[in-house]
Motif scaffolding. Structure first.
Motif, short mmCIF file in Angstrom:
data_model
loop_
_atom_site.label_atom_id
_atom_site.label_comp_id
_atom_site.label_asym_id
_atom_site.label_seq_id
_atom_site.Cartn_x
_atom_site.Cartn_y
_atom_site.Cartn_z
N THR A 48 -2.82 0.71 2.05
CA THR A 48 -3.23 1.75 2.99
C THR A 48 -3.80 1.10 4.25
O THR A 48 -4.35 -0.01 4.20
N ARG A 50 -5.80 2.07 8.22
CA ARG A 50 -6.41 3.04 9.12
C ARG A 50 -6.35 2.49 10.54
O ARG A 50 -6.60 1.30 10.78
N VAL A 94 -10.12 1.74 2.97
CA VAL A 94 -8.68 1.52 3.02
C VAL A 94 -8.44 0.03 2.78
O VAL A 94 -9.38 -0.77 2.77
N THR A 97 -7.57 -2.22 8.19
CA THR A 97 -7.82 -1.52 9.45
C THR A 97 -7.11 -2.30 10.54
O THR A 97 -7.30 -3.52 10.65
N SER A 117 -12.88 -1.89 4.79
CA SER A 117 -11.53 -2.33 4.44
C SER A 117 -11.60 -3.30 3.26
O SER A 117 -12.42 -4.21 3.24
#
Length: 209
Positions: A48, A50, A94, A97, A117
């Motif tokens: 994931t 961001r 996440v 980043t 992160s």
């Protein structure tokens, strides 16, 4: 009168007073980061990410091509994402980043990104960002990056357009949790290969509107 082409002048970014520091990242430059990380052994397809300063989404869109899930905080063109990301409340973690932070807030963005992160963070900045005693003492001395990825080509941040050019050198700076031995790599020329015809359509639509 001849143009002043000194390094200090040519590396300045000029924006109107009270602007939101709107220097969108050309999509090919984000793809270059993702390809470099993949080549270094990072499988992004299940991770994931961001993008906390998404603006018009020029970085989020290519991130979605490589990461399992890519999101942003909010369109800071509306004036909110900077406050949302830096405001001291709990953010969902996440894996990564990745962002082009407002230049004057870059140090704080890195600190917040590392706190939220799991694997690491990456910011694209002027290569001159690495200079300076103040930034060394506030950021690099105690939190050195794992990678400095220097573009061989110039990345035009002045406007998102396939014809844009720049006199400013840019780098991706990457922090990885648990790594403090900084390594430098060069991003080989790749703009022609990674740039796509439809990368700038959203920008043209805004101008037409």
């Amino acid at each position: 009168m001849s143009q002043n082409t000194s390094s200090a002048v040519m590396q300045q970014r000029s924006e109107p007073k009270r602007s939101l520091d709107d220097f969108p990242t050309p999509p090919w430059a984000t793809r270059a980061l993702c390809e470099t990380l993949a080549a270094l052994g990072h499988d992004l397809s299940t991770k994931t990410v961001r993008e906390p300063a998404a603006n018009r989404g020029f970085m989020v869109r290519p991130l979605r091509e490589y990461f399992g899930d890519a999101s942003d905080i909010m369109d800071y063109g509306c004036g909110w994402a900077v406050e949302d990301f830096l405001f001291p409340y709990r953010l969902e973690e996440v894996d990564w980043t990745v962002t082009n932070p407002p230049f004057t807030l870059a140090d704080r963005f890195v600190e917040r990104a590392l706190d939220t992160s799991r694997i690491g963070c990456a910011i694209i900045v002027r290569s001159a960002f690495l200079e300076g005693v103040g930034r060394y003492e506030q950021l690099f001395r105690d939190t050195p990056p794992a990678l400095v990825l220097q573009f061989c080509e110039r990345v035009a941040m002045v406007k998102v357009d396939p014809e844009a050019s720049s006199a400013t050198a840019y780098s991706w700076i990457v922090w990885l949790k648990g790594e403090k031995d900084t390594r430098q790599r060069w991003i080989a020329p790749c703009r022609k290969r990674l740039e796509r015809v439809d990368d700038y359509e959203a920008c043209r639509d805004e101008v037409a509107a």
